[in-house]
Design an enzyme around this catalytic site. Structure first.
Site, PDB file in Angstrom:
ATOM      1  N   GLY A   1      23.161-115.647   4.418  1.00 57.19           N
ATOM      2  CA  GLY A   1      23.806-115.293   3.145  1.00 57.19           C
ATOM      3  C   GLY A   1      25.169-115.946   3.018  1.00 57.19           C
TER       4      GLY A   1
ATOM      5  N   ILE B   1      27.565-116.066   5.241  1.00 58.96           N
ATOM      6  CA  ILE B   1      28.209-116.489   6.498  1.00 58.96           C
ATOM      7  C   ILE B   1      28.221-118.015   6.575  1.00 58.96           C
ATOM      8  CG2 ILE B   1      28.089-116.410   9.031  1.00 58.96           C
ATOM      9  CD1 ILE B   1      26.322-113.906   8.758  1.00 58.96           C
TER      10      ILE B   1
ATOM     11  N   GLY C   1      17.494-101.748  -2.418  1.00 57.17           N
ATOM     12  CA  GLY C   1      17.357-103.124  -2.912  1.00 57.17           C
ATOM     13  C   GLY C   1      17.556-104.177  -1.842  1.00 57.17           C
TER      14      GLY C   1
ATOM     15  N   GLU D   1      12.980-107.672   0.538  1.00 56.43           N
ATOM     16  CA  GLU D   1      12.443-108.649  -0.404  1.00 56.43           C
ATOM     17  C   GLU D   1      11.390-107.940  -1.256  1.00 56.43           C
ATOM     18  OE1 GLU D   1      12.833-112.295  -0.310  1.00 56.43           O
ATOM     19  OE2 GLU D   1      14.504-112.009   1.057  1.00 56.43           O
TER      20      GLU D   1
ATOM     21  N   LYS E   1      14.586-118.713   9.091  1.00 58.87           N
ATOM     22  CA  LYS E   1      16.010-118.966   9.327  1.00 58.87           C
ATOM     23  C   LYS E   1      16.242-119.577  10.717  1.00 58.87           C
ATOM     24  CE  LYS E   1      17.352-115.354   6.076  1.00 58.87           C
ATOM     25  NZ  LYS E   1      17.566-113.910   5.937  1.00 58.87           N
TER      26      LYS E   1
END
Ligand code: HSE
Length: 403
Positions: free
Chosen positions: A129, A131, A182, A185, A200
């Site tokens: 995200g 980072i 939320g 996914e 990732k």
């Protein structure tokens, strides 16, 4: 003046529009050029959004508009996003993405295509995200031979495990809570079964070790088998269960890569990473261990990384800097079969044979059913463990992360 089109107006896409607009003045100052949002492409309309006048449904308007310099791809998935990315790069537009699936599956070829057309393909937001990890790995740690990457790469599963550990929630209840907040996914399978973390670690390992590592080459196990009993046994030794993506460069140049739940001891900084935070520990031969930590998901943290890449594309227009790697190979990657580690094992009632591998490290928890036994083994390969457990049907088996 740099003009931007956003593909996909979901959580991340709308966050990018917000950051580009709200922070427009200082973004323009920093890159010495105004950066303006021209189009938002989506299949939906957003009549109540301040960006409604920019919404279009036909990608060819963007593709054929010479004013558009940068396309932000926040559609996700590896189908339409792949097609639009190839078309945008071929049309001479830089592409910035948060799409880990696309980068993990097709990053190498898309970076080649970007090179052919003299434009950027940037993907800082695809891992961790907000980072900063992609550019630091490629540039700031460039002097090192990178040896190992270990990361908590999925915020949803980290949240679920934390709620099981701290709140005593069952896996199902913790997942429901993560969905209500939320975090998960749309299809929680990708989070829970480890596919998101797998994509990732593929991106990080490809970048660190120089060859494309495909998700299909990386054995992946999620957290759906983790129970409150395991959490309690791990806790009795000060360990926490964490879903880790790992990639280790072997002596022969091959990479051992996998995703699996691990017991992590309290002395390891990864054990203190809670909530939806991510952390990525990198080992280099000059720097030793370095850890990157922060918000691994969410609208504005992810938009922060996307917009920084937009700014980089503006700054380096005409002379892009490539954060790329070479093609993959079927034998470049291997699973963790030869990797020795201690193991956590839980059995309903151990045989004498299994008792022989307990190595004096039995674990205890309150209210354990009669006969249930859990223990930590000495370091060994999975094959050695399976041989020692022959005939047993373990209730749980997880690796223990060694410091
Ligand atoms: N679902 C992902 C996570 C979002 O929970 O980490 C960011 O990739």
């Amino acid at each position: 003046m740099a003009k931007v089109a956003i593909l996909g107006f979901g959580t991340v896409g709308s966050g990018v529009a917000q950051v580009l607009t709200e922070n427009g003045a200082h973004i323009g100052e920093k890159v010495h050029s105004p950066v303006e949002l021209k189009y938002v492409l989506d299949v939906r309309d957003f009549p109540d959004s301040p960006f409604a006048p920019l919404v279009i449904h036909d990608f060819s308007l963007i593709e054929n508009d010479p004013e558009v310099d940068i396309v932000v791809e926040t559609i996700g998935g590896a189908r339409i996003a792949w097609e639009f990315t190839k078309r945008a790069l071929t049309a001479g537009k830089s592409v910035v993405t948060s799409n880990k699936e696309l980068v993990a599956e097709h990053g190498c070829e898309l970076m080649e295509l970007a090179r052919e057309h003299g434009v950027s393909y940037l993907y800082e937001a695809s891992v961790g995200g907000g980072i900063p990890i992609i550019r630091p790995l490629k540039q700031c740690l460039a002097a090192n031979e990178l040896q190992e990457i270990t990361g908590i790469l999925n915020g949803t599963t980290n949240y679920i495990l934390m709620r099981m550990i701290r709140g005593g929630l069952s896996f199902d209840d913790a997942l429901k809570e993560a969905q209500a907040k939320g975090y998960a996914e749309a299809d929680p399978t990708a989070d829970v079964e480890g596919h998101d973390a797998c994509r990732k670690i593929c991106i990080l390992a490809s970048l660190a070790f120089g060859r494309h590592i495909y998700p299909a080459q990386v054995p992946t196990e999620g957290i759906s088998a983790v129970t409150l009993a395991d959490v309690a046994y791990a806790g009795s030794r000060g360990c926490k269960l964490k879903l880790l993506g790992r990639a280790i460069r072997e002596e022969d140049g091959r990479v051992t890569a996998f995703v699996a739940p691990h017991l992590v001891g309290e002395e390891d900084p990864l054990s203190g990473v809670d909530d939806v935070f991510n952390a990525i520990k990198v080992k280099g031969n000059a720097i030793g261990d370095v850890m990157f930590y922060g918000r691994g998901a969410g609208k504005l943290p992810t938009a922060s990384a996307v917009v920084a890449d937009v700014m980089e594309a503006v700054r380096t227009k005409g002379a892009p800097k490539y954060l790329d790697w070479g093609p993959g190979a079927p034998d470049a990657v291997r699973g963790p079969d030869s990797l020795e580690s201690p193991w956590y094992v839980r059995l309903s009632a151990p045989s004498a044979r299994a008792a022989a591998i307990m190595a004096g490290e039995p674990l205890a928890r309150e209210d354990a059913p009669e006969g249930e036994t859990a223990f930590l083994t000495r370091p060994m390969t999975r094959a050695a463990l399976d041989a020692a457990l022959a005939g047993e049907k373990p209730l749980s088996v997880f690796r223990v992360l060694e410091g």
